[in-house]
Scaffold this active site. Sequence first.
Site, PDB file in Angstrom:
ATOM      1  CG  ASP A  13       0.321  26.009 -29.773  1.00 17.39           C
ATOM      2  OD1 ASP A  13      -0.775  25.479 -29.473  1.00 17.39           O
ATOM      3  OD2 ASP A  13       0.709  26.134 -30.952  1.00 17.39           O
ATOM      4  N   GLY A  16      -2.725  19.789 -27.000  1.00 16.47           N
ATOM      5  CA  GLY A  16      -3.494  18.758 -27.709  1.00 16.47           C
ATOM      6  C   GLY A  16      -2.569  17.738 -28.358  1.00 16.47           C
ATOM      7  CG  ASN A  61      -7.975  29.222 -28.718  1.00 18.88           C
ATOM      8  OD1 ASN A  61      -7.123  29.641 -27.936  1.00 18.88           O
ATOM      9  ND2 ASN A  61      -7.614  28.567 -29.814  1.00 18.88           N
TER      10      ASN A  61
END
Length: 241
Positions: A13, A16, A61
């Site tokens: 993770d 982004g 997702n």
Amino acid sequence: MGLIPRHIAIVMDGNGRWAERRGRPRAYGHVRGSSRVREITRVASESGVQTLTLYAFSSENWKRPESERAILWRLLVKHLRRERKELMQQNVQLHVIGELHRLPLDVQEEVKVSVLAMAKNTGMRLVFAVSYGSRQELVSAAHNIVQEVLGGKVQLNEVSEALMEAHLSTAFLGQTSDVDLLIRTSGEQRLSNFMLWQSAYAELLFVDECWPDFTAEHFRGVIESYGKRERRFGGLPSSQS
Ligand code: IPE
Ligand code: IPE
Ligand code: MG
């Protein structure tokens, strides 16, 4: 080095945020994140880990914009093509769990080709969880078991933990389907629908680094710290039992 986890599962993770903090588009974070996978796979394989499961895309997702999903599929295909030779040299077996049929057809094809190419390898199992969701996996297992009971193939009193495990997407892992160490990068402390059954007794480790910053060094440190943990599985500390 102490005890090595047999099965490590990682929630990769923070791609982004890693990019956004650098003023770059999220896609750049995914590119950098994707290039981390090679090193982590190699460390796991060299350390004697038997199974490494990487959460690459969750069932949830699909809520991401189509443009981001397309980048993730491209990166997956690129990774498989680029790494095939190296993975073969490491004798790694490749597996994919999740709703493969939901992926674009060309991606499904590439996955199948790579899995087949490595099917005879006997080293570490590298499992990509793609469009994977643990709740969906459990519902599907329940569905199949009910069908077997209704069809008379299985008696109700034969429904057991072992039978459930045999119906999960990790059944092929046999004894190593239980996760020993579950790592999540980026500082988030949640499972996000990952390996809920398989992680019942996993040691959980949440690290602050975002996935593109999670190096071989960090990973070796994490594997070493696992060796110092005491796993009791509901019993007493080994000194008192
Ligand atoms: C993980 O990074 C990759 C996938 C979920 C596919 P994210 O894309 O979730 O990155 P953050 O959490 O938004 O930083
Ligand atoms: C979990 O991360 C899935 C992967 C890393 C592939 P998410 O970024 O999707 O999880 P949430 O939304 O923060 O729980
Ligand atoms: Mg995230």
